[in-house]
Motif scaffolding. Structure first.
Motif, PDB file in Angstrom:
ATOM      1  N   LEU A   1      -0.835  -0.891  -1.776  1.00  0.00           N
ATOM      2  CA  LEU A   1       0.349  -0.423  -1.048  1.00  0.00           C
ATOM      3  C   LEU A   1       0.059   0.930  -0.424  1.00  0.00           C
ATOM      4  O   LEU A   1      -0.612   1.773  -1.023  1.00  0.00           O
ATOM      5  CB  LEU A   1       1.538  -0.293  -1.993  1.00  0.00           C
ATOM      6  N   SER A   2       0.614   1.144   0.751  1.00  0.00           N
ATOM      7  CA  SER A   2       0.478   2.450   1.392  1.00  0.00           C
ATOM      8  C   SER A   2       1.463   3.430   0.753  1.00  0.00           C
ATOM      9  O   SER A   2       2.391   3.025   0.048  1.00  0.00           O
ATOM     10  CB  SER A   2       0.754   2.334   2.885  1.00  0.00           C
ATOM     11  N   ASP A   3       1.260   4.721   1.021  1.00  0.00           N
ATOM     12  CA  ASP A   3       2.172   5.734   0.478  1.00  0.00           C
ATOM     13  C   ASP A   3       3.607   5.507   0.943  1.00  0.00           C
ATOM     14  O   ASP A   3       4.552   5.672   0.171  1.00  0.00           O
ATOM     15  CB  ASP A   3       1.707   7.141   0.875  1.00  0.00           C
ATOM     16  N   SER A   4       3.776   5.110   2.207  1.00  0.00           N
ATOM     17  CA  SER A   4       5.140   4.885   2.720  1.00  0.00           C
ATOM     18  C   SER A   4       5.783   3.669   2.035  1.00  0.00           C
ATOM     19  O   SER A   4       6.987   3.671   1.763  1.00  0.00           O
ATOM     20  CB  SER A   4       5.122   4.699   4.236  1.00  0.00           C
ATOM     21  N   GLU A   5       4.986   2.636   1.728  1.00  0.00           N
ATOM     22  CA  GLU A   5       5.533   1.472   1.025  1.00  0.00           C
ATOM     23  C   GLU A   5       5.955   1.851  -0.397  1.00  0.00           C
ATOM     24  O   GLU A   5       6.998   1.407  -0.880  1.00  0.00           O
ATOM     25  CB  GLU A   5       4.496   0.346   0.972  1.00  0.00           C
TER      26      GLU A   5
END
Length: 108
Positions: free
Chosen positions: A23-27
């Motif tokens: 997962l990305s940081d924004s997710e």
């Protein structure tokens, strides 16, 4: 054992062996925000409800199981007769919740 199968002592090792981000940081931030939005506001009332709920669960687990109830789902066990296979015609105790619950006990 396959890589995705772990036992109780292997969780930390399994997690640490994963180095590719999924997962990305924004997710991650979006997921955390969603969890926070669904939480109840901490108060004496919600605390009491939580304690009452947990107490009920503990009492249910500590209550002795009915001899004629399924150890898996708690529904009544029924005396059934095998219709096919090597045990055809023999009786056994099966869960009344079959096929959702596939619990059975020793053949008679």
């Amino acid at each position: 054992m396959p890589d995705n199968v772990v036992n109780a002592s292997g969780y930390i090792r399994f997690i640490k062996c994963k180095i590719q981000p999924i997962l990305s940081d924004s997710e991650i931030l979006a997921i955390c925000a969603k969890i926070e939005s669904g939480r109840l506001k901490p108060s004496i009332k919600t605390h009491r409800e939580h304690v009452r709920h947990v107490t009920t669960i503990v009492e249910e687990k500590q209550r002795p199981a009915d001899v004629n109830s399924c150890p898996k789902c708690g529904k009544p066990m029924m005396l059934k007769t095998a219709r096919r296979g090597p045990n055809q015609g023999k009786q056994f105790w099966g869960c009344s919740g079959f096929p959702r619950c596939k619990m059975f006990s020793q053949k008679l």
